[in-house]
Structures are given as C-alpha cells and as structure tokens.
Design a protein around this motif. Structure first.
Motif, PDB file in Angstrom:
ATOM      1  N   TYR A   3      73.896   7.216  -7.637  1.00 56.41           N
ATOM      2  CA  TYR A   3      73.951   6.141  -6.636  1.00 56.41           C
ATOM      3  C   TYR A   3      74.874   5.060  -7.145  1.00 56.41           C
ATOM      4  N   VAL A  24      76.351   1.155  -5.972  1.00 56.36           N
ATOM      5  CA  VAL A  24      76.283   0.018  -5.046  1.00 56.36           C
ATOM      6  C   VAL A  24      77.539  -0.838  -5.265  1.00 56.36           C
ATOM      7  N   GLY A  60      71.998  -6.490  -7.523  1.00 57.23           N
ATOM      8  CA  GLY A  60      70.884  -7.410  -7.802  1.00 57.23           C
ATOM      9  C   GLY A  60      70.102  -7.843  -6.585  1.00 57.23           C
ATOM     10  N   GLY A 115      68.433  -5.479  -4.612  1.00 63.25           N
ATOM     11  CA  GLY A 115      67.470  -4.439  -4.236  1.00 63.25           C
ATOM     12  C   GLY A 115      68.067  -3.338  -3.368  1.00 63.25           C
ATOM     13  N   ALA A 168      70.029  -0.789  -4.299  1.00 64.99           N
ATOM     14  CA  ALA A 168      69.853   0.538  -4.913  1.00 64.99           C
ATOM     15  C   ALA A 168      68.411   1.002  -4.744  1.00 64.99           C
ATOM     16  N   GLY A 169      67.461   0.072  -4.886  1.00 61.21           N
ATOM     17  CA  GLY A 169      66.049   0.428  -4.695  1.00 61.21           C
ATOM     18  C   GLY A 169      65.832   1.002  -3.297  1.00 61.21           C
ATOM     19  N   ASN A 224      72.487   1.833 -19.354  1.00 55.97           N
ATOM     20  CA  ASN A 224      72.489   1.433 -17.939  1.00 55.97           C
ATOM     21  C   ASN A 224      71.068   1.050 -17.530  1.00 55.97           C
ATOM     22  N   ARG A 271      60.820   3.354 -11.739  1.00 58.04           N
ATOM     23  CA  ARG A 271      60.114   2.719 -10.608  1.00 58.04           C
ATOM     24  C   ARG A 271      59.842   3.716  -9.488  1.00 58.04           C
TER      25      ARG A 271
HETATM   26  C1  COA Z   1      72.835   0.691 -11.140  1.00 58.94           C
HETATM   27  C2  COA Z   1      73.063   0.105  -9.755  1.00 58.94           C
HETATM   28  C3  COA Z   1      73.055   1.243  -8.727  1.00 58.94           C
HETATM   29  C4  COA Z   1      71.936  -0.892  -9.433  1.00 58.94           C
HETATM   30  O1  COA Z   1      72.140  -1.385  -8.111  1.00 58.94           O
HETATM   31  P1  COA Z   1      71.409  -2.700  -7.560  1.00 58.94           P
HETATM   32  O2  COA Z   1      71.445  -2.664  -6.079  1.00 58.94           O
HETATM   33  O3  COA Z   1      71.988  -3.894  -8.236  1.00 58.94           O
HETATM   34  O4  COA Z   1      69.916  -2.454  -8.079  1.00 58.94           O
HETATM   35  P2  COA Z   1      68.592  -3.173  -7.567  1.00 58.94           P
HETATM   36  O5  COA Z   1      68.921  -4.580  -7.135  1.00 58.94           O
HETATM   37  O6  COA Z   1      67.900  -2.286  -6.578  1.00 58.94           O
HETATM   38  O7  COA Z   1      67.766  -3.248  -8.927  1.00 58.94           O
HETATM   39  C5  COA Z   1      67.149  -2.113  -9.504  1.00 58.94           C
HETATM   40  C6  COA Z   1      66.270  -2.554 -10.658  1.00 58.94           C
HETATM   41  O8  COA Z   1      67.078  -2.868 -11.799  1.00 58.94           O
HETATM   42  C7  COA Z   1      66.893  -4.208 -12.195  1.00 58.94           C
HETATM   43  N1  COA Z   1      68.192  -4.692 -12.603  1.00 58.94           N
HETATM   44  C8  COA Z   1      69.245  -5.014 -11.811  1.00 58.94           C
HETATM   45  N2  COA Z   1      70.312  -5.345 -12.569  1.00 58.94           N
HETATM   46  C9  COA Z   1      69.901  -5.227 -13.866  1.00 58.94           C
HETATM   47  C10 COA Z   1      70.539  -5.416 -15.123  1.00 58.94           C
HETATM   48  N3  COA Z   1      71.814  -5.788 -15.203  1.00 58.94           N
HETATM   49  N4  COA Z   1      69.806  -5.191 -16.247  1.00 58.94           N
HETATM   50  C11 COA Z   1      68.522  -4.809 -16.185  1.00 58.94           C
HETATM   51  N5  COA Z   1      67.867  -4.584 -15.020  1.00 58.94           N
HETATM   52  C12 COA Z   1      68.549  -4.811 -13.876  1.00 58.94           C
HETATM   53  C13 COA Z   1      66.352  -4.926 -10.967  1.00 58.94           C
HETATM   54  O9  COA Z   1      65.595  -6.062 -11.323  1.00 58.94           O
HETATM   55  C14 COA Z   1      65.502  -3.845 -10.351  1.00 58.94           C
HETATM   56  O10 COA Z   1      64.263  -3.714 -11.021  1.00 58.94           O
HETATM   57  P3  COA Z   1      62.905  -4.144 -10.283  1.00 58.94           P
HETATM   58  O11 COA Z   1      62.704  -3.128  -9.185  1.00 58.94           O
HETATM   59  O12 COA Z   1      61.889  -4.040 -11.343  1.00 58.94           O
HETATM   60  O13 COA Z   1      63.129  -5.536  -9.758  1.00 58.94           O
HETATM   61  C15 COA Z   1      74.417  -0.679  -9.664  1.00 58.94           C
HETATM   62  O14 COA Z   1      74.473  -1.585 -10.730  1.00 58.94           O
HETATM   63  C16 COA Z   1      75.635   0.218  -9.698  1.00 58.94           C
HETATM   64  O15 COA Z   1      76.092   0.717  -8.663  1.00 58.94           O
HETATM   65  N6  COA Z   1      76.209   0.432 -10.888  1.00 58.94           N
HETATM   66  C17 COA Z   1      77.429   1.250 -11.020  1.00 58.94           C
HETATM   67  C18 COA Z   1      77.176   2.735 -10.767  1.00 58.94           C
HETATM   68  C19 COA Z   1      76.082   3.269 -11.653  1.00 58.94           C
HETATM   69  O16 COA Z   1      76.040   2.994 -12.846  1.00 58.94           O
HETATM   70  N7  COA Z   1      75.178   4.063 -11.043  1.00 58.94           N
HETATM   71  C20 COA Z   1      74.060   4.659 -11.757  1.00 58.94           C
HETATM   72  C21 COA Z   1      74.438   5.881 -12.519  1.00 58.94           C
HETATM   73  S1  COA Z   1      74.446   7.301 -11.474  1.00 58.94           S
END
Ligand code: COA
Length: 158
Positions: A91, A93, A99, A101, A103-104, A131, A140
């Motif tokens: 996934y 985003v 940040g 939610g 991805a959630g 990551n 989660r």
């Molecule tokens: C990883 C990724 C998908 C997260 O997307 P996002 O929409 O920011 O995630 P969310 O806001 O849904 O947060 C998911 C959880 O991680 C936590 N979180 C968000 N950023 C964080 C960070 N930098 N460090 C630690 N935790 C973090 C959130 O608090 C949340 O936890 P919670 O449910 O306990 O509150 C996004 O950063 C991304 O696209 N990264 C690049 C691609 C990648 O690495 N994909 C994953 C590998 S396949």
C-alpha cells in the motif's frame, strides 16, 4: 478522536498512471520499497502494464491493483500479487495525505476486497523493519510477524 477518512477502493485503470507515476518517482514513497530509490519511467511503465494485464488469478505472480480515492481525489494505491505463500499486499499513500489514517482505511477495505477477488484469506506482507508506520498498520489489522528474510519482516494474516 479524529473521524477516520472515508475512502473508496476500486480497480486501478490506465488513467490512474499519472497519479501512480508521481508516487513512484518520489523518494519519500520509495524509501522502504525495493532498493529504496525512486523508480525510473521505464520501470513505472513495465509495472503498470503488468498490473493491467489481468493474468488469471490462480497464476503465480498474477497481480491486481486498486486505487483509493477520497471523494474524487486519488490518495493511494493498494497492490496485491499471488505468491506461493499467499496473496502479498502492499500500500502506498500520497505523502500529502500521510498521518491522516488513509492507509488504515485502505487496508480495512483491502481486507474485504482482496480475499473476495482471489478467493483466499491467506494474505501476507513484507516490510522493511524500519518502516514503523507500515508495521503498525499490519499488526493493528491482525497480521502477525512470522519471520525475517533478506532484510524484510514477513507478516501473515492470522
Ligand atoms: C506506510 C504508509 C502507507 C502509511 O500511510 P498513512 O496513511 O500515513 O498511515 P496511517 O495514517 O493510516 O497510520 C498508520 C499507523 O502508523 C502510525 N504512524 C504513521 N506515521 C508513522 C511514523 N512515521 N512512525 C511511526 N508510526 C507512524 C499511525 O499513528 C497509525 O497507527 P495507529 O493506528 O496506532 O494510530 C505511508 O507512509 C506510505 O505510503 N509510505 C510509502 C510506501 C510504503 O512504505 N508502503 C508500505 C510498504 S508496502
């Protein structure tokens, strides 16, 4: 408590190429993907062609991508690929929306859609241990850390 974003997950279309290419060329997005480098245009086109090819779902390597939109704005993609061990999910985003939610919400939706598409609940994910957001997302949503190979943590949906 903030209201979780409402997203719609639908199959990826050729018209979504520009949105995907923007993410794939962004070093913030690719930091934990593959060799960590942004993708070049050729790699982007090859991957998109493979994703749009619609190989039979029971074939090893067959992939399906999904675009996540919030209202009409694309905010992320979910990728899925059939592997020996199960259906691997990934996934991405758009950094403007990190940040919040998103991805959630995408993973919640993908956990319904992907088992329906492939006809199996056996989902896996491979994540760089650094990551933290991705690892949190998986635990989660019911994934368990199973093993570690070649620098990546392997998760399985329990
Ligand atoms: C990883 C990724 C998908 C997260 O997307 P996002 O929409 O920011 O995630 P969310 O806001 O849904 O947060 C998911 C959880 O991680 C936590 N979180 C968000 N950023 C964080 C960070 N930098 N460090 C630690 N935790 C973090 C959130 O608090 C949340 O936890 P919670 O449910 O306990 O509150 C996004 O950063 C991304 O696209 N990264 C690049 C691609 C990648 O690495 N994909 C994953 C590998 S396949």
């Amino acid at each position: 408590m903030p209201i979780p974003p409402s997203i719609n997950l639908r199959p990826f279309h050729e018209a979504d190429t520009e949105f995907f290419a923007g993410m794939a060329a962004d070093e913030r997005v690719t930091r934990f993907i593959g060799d960590g480098q942004p993708w070049d245009q050729e790699t982007i086109q090859v991957r998109i062609r493979a994703a749009l090819q619609q190989d039979p779902l029971d074939a090893e390597g067959s992939s399906r991508w999904f675009l996540a939109a919030e209202a009409t704005e694309p905010v992320g993609i979910v990728v899925s690929t059939r592997k020996d061990e199960g259906i691997e999910i990934g996934y991405w985003v758009s950094p403007d929306h990190w940040g919040r939610g998103i991805a959630g919400a995408m993973v919640n939706s993908a956990l319904v859609t992907i088992p329906e598409v492939y006809g199996t609940q056996e989902l896996i994910a491979r994540v760089d241990p650094a990551n933290a957001a991705s690892a949190k997302l998986l635990t989660r949503n019911g994934f368990k850390l199973e093993s570690h190979h070649e620098g990546l943590d392997h998760y399985t949906l329990a």
